[in-house]
Design a protein around this motif. Structure first.
Motif, PDB file in Angstrom:
ATOM      1  N   PRO A   1      -2.363  -4.202   5.256  1.00  0.00           N
ATOM      2  CA  PRO A   1      -1.300  -4.128   4.331  1.00  0.00           C
ATOM      3  C   PRO A   1      -1.753  -3.547   3.085  1.00  0.00           C
TER       4      PRO A   1
ATOM      5  N   ASP B   1       0.761  -1.168  -0.214  1.00  0.00           N
ATOM      6  CA  ASP B   1       0.016   0.027  -0.082  1.00  0.00           C
ATOM      7  C   ASP B   1       0.922   1.355  -0.090  1.00  0.00           C
TER       8      ASP B   1
ATOM      9  N   ASP C   1      -0.576   5.065   8.075  1.00  0.00           N
ATOM     10  CA  ASP C   1      -0.131   4.113   9.176  1.00  0.00           C
ATOM     11  C   ASP C   1       0.954   4.522   9.926  1.00  0.00           C
TER      12      ASP C   1
ATOM     13  N   GLU D   1      -4.135  -0.897   2.854  1.00  0.00           N
ATOM     14  CA  GLU D   1      -4.598   0.346   3.155  1.00  0.00           C
ATOM     15  C   GLU D   1      -3.705   1.211   3.647  1.00  0.00           C
ATOM     16  N   SER D   2      -3.331   2.391   3.196  1.00  0.00           N
ATOM     17  CA  SER D   2      -2.217   3.322   3.635  1.00  0.00           C
ATOM     18  C   SER D   2      -2.635   3.630   5.164  1.00  0.00           C
TER      19      SER D   2
HETATM   20 CA   LIG Z   1      -1.064   0.024   5.723  1.00  0.00          CA
END
Ligand SMILES: [Ca+2]
Ligand SMILES: [Ca+2]
Ligand SMILES: [Ca+2]
Ligand SMILES: [Ca+2]
Length: 282
Positions: free
Chosen positions: A66, A49, A78, A68-69
């Motif tokens: 992992p 991501d 994150d 999705e930022s």
């Molecule tokens: Ca992430």
């Protein structure tokens, strides 16, 4: 809003925990090819991501997604949350209660002094004031996001300020702004254009305070609009050399003033809205 996403992740982590981590791992990110297939991440990209955390660290160390930022959907990536001591799995944990953007490089921005008069082309002064939630908001956090910004300089007692805020909050459109600037309200709602209201005075013409910001937000709620009480009454008003409320200015992502409200305007000047839409490619 991000809860189901997190739940899905927890479920897949529970499943993965039963797997052995000694299987092939093409990208060496600590997550085996087989586990990547289960999760849906790219087995040939250690950071699927692109948020700066490896797929393996996201799954095994941080319990973040992992794919999705911004796992919790609060507007902050994150890795940015972890670096600054916030919880990437809790959307109530972040820089601003209002989820305003955050610019880690804002100290590098070289703007003109708030005590001088700014002109078009200048980088606007760095105003820091209290918003409707009681947070100290730095105007420069809105820079560097790739989005244009409308600087709305208002006073609580001023009827045209109220009329404009009411329109932006989805109420009456006294000035027919939606006809003149179609799609503008949606662009703010979608985060394509930032709208920052800077409150100079309260209902009595005294300096705006956090209470003023809170009351304005109660009267004209828009979850995308920070209402920042200017710490110095008319600080931004004088900085932009304006003689009446409200006044609207368009600033680009580098915080350069692209359009300055007509000075000493005797009528409302909404040209900044058109300029912001053009900057946003709308
Ligand atoms: Ca992430
Ligand atoms: Ca891998
Ligand atoms: Ca990542
Ligand atoms: Ca986040």
């Amino acid at each position: 809003m991000s809860w189901p996403k997190t739940l899905t992740c927890l479920l897949c982590f529970a499943f993965l925990a039963a797997c052995t981590p000694t299987e092939p791992d093409a990208d060496g990110d600590g997550l085996s090819d087989a586990d990547e297939a289960t999760v849906g991440s790219d087995p040939n990209n250690a950071d699927t991501d692109g948020d700066g955390l490896s797929d393996g660290d996201e799954v095994w160390e941080h319990s973040t997604n992992p794919l999705e930022s911004d796992t919790d959907g609060d507007g902050y990536d994150d890795s940015l949350e972890l670096e600054n001591g916030f919880d990437p799995n809790d959307d109530d944990s972040g820089f601003y209660t209002g989820h305003w953007p955050y610019n880690p490089d804002k100290d590098d921005i070289d703007g003109v002094s708030m005590s001088s008069i700014a002109n078009e082309g200048d980088v606007i002064g760095r105003l820091v004031g209290v918003d409707q939630f009681g947070d100290e908001v730095d105007l420069y956090d809105f820079g560097g996001q790739g989005k244009p910004i409308i600087i709305d300089v208002s006073a609580q007692w001023c009827p045209p300020c109220m009329n404009t805020a009411e329109w932006l909050a989805g109420g009456n459109d006294v000035y027919n702004l939606s006809a003149s600037y179609p799609g503008f309200v949606d662009a703010v709602a979608d985060g394509d254009i930032y709208w920052v209201t800077i409150m100079e005075q309260n209902n009595s013409g005294a300096p705006a305070t956090q209470q003023t910001s809170e009351e304005w937000d109660d009267d004209y709620p828009n979850e995308k609009v920070p209402v920042i009480a200017d710490p110095e009454m008319n600080g931004m008003m004088d900085h932009l050399d304006q003689g009446g409320f409200p006044n609207f200015h368009a600033v680009n992502s580098d915080l350069e003033i692209e359009y300055l409200n007509m000075r000493n305007a005797t009528q409302l000047d909404f040209e900044a809205l058109a300029v912001a839409m053009e900057l946003a490619g709308l």
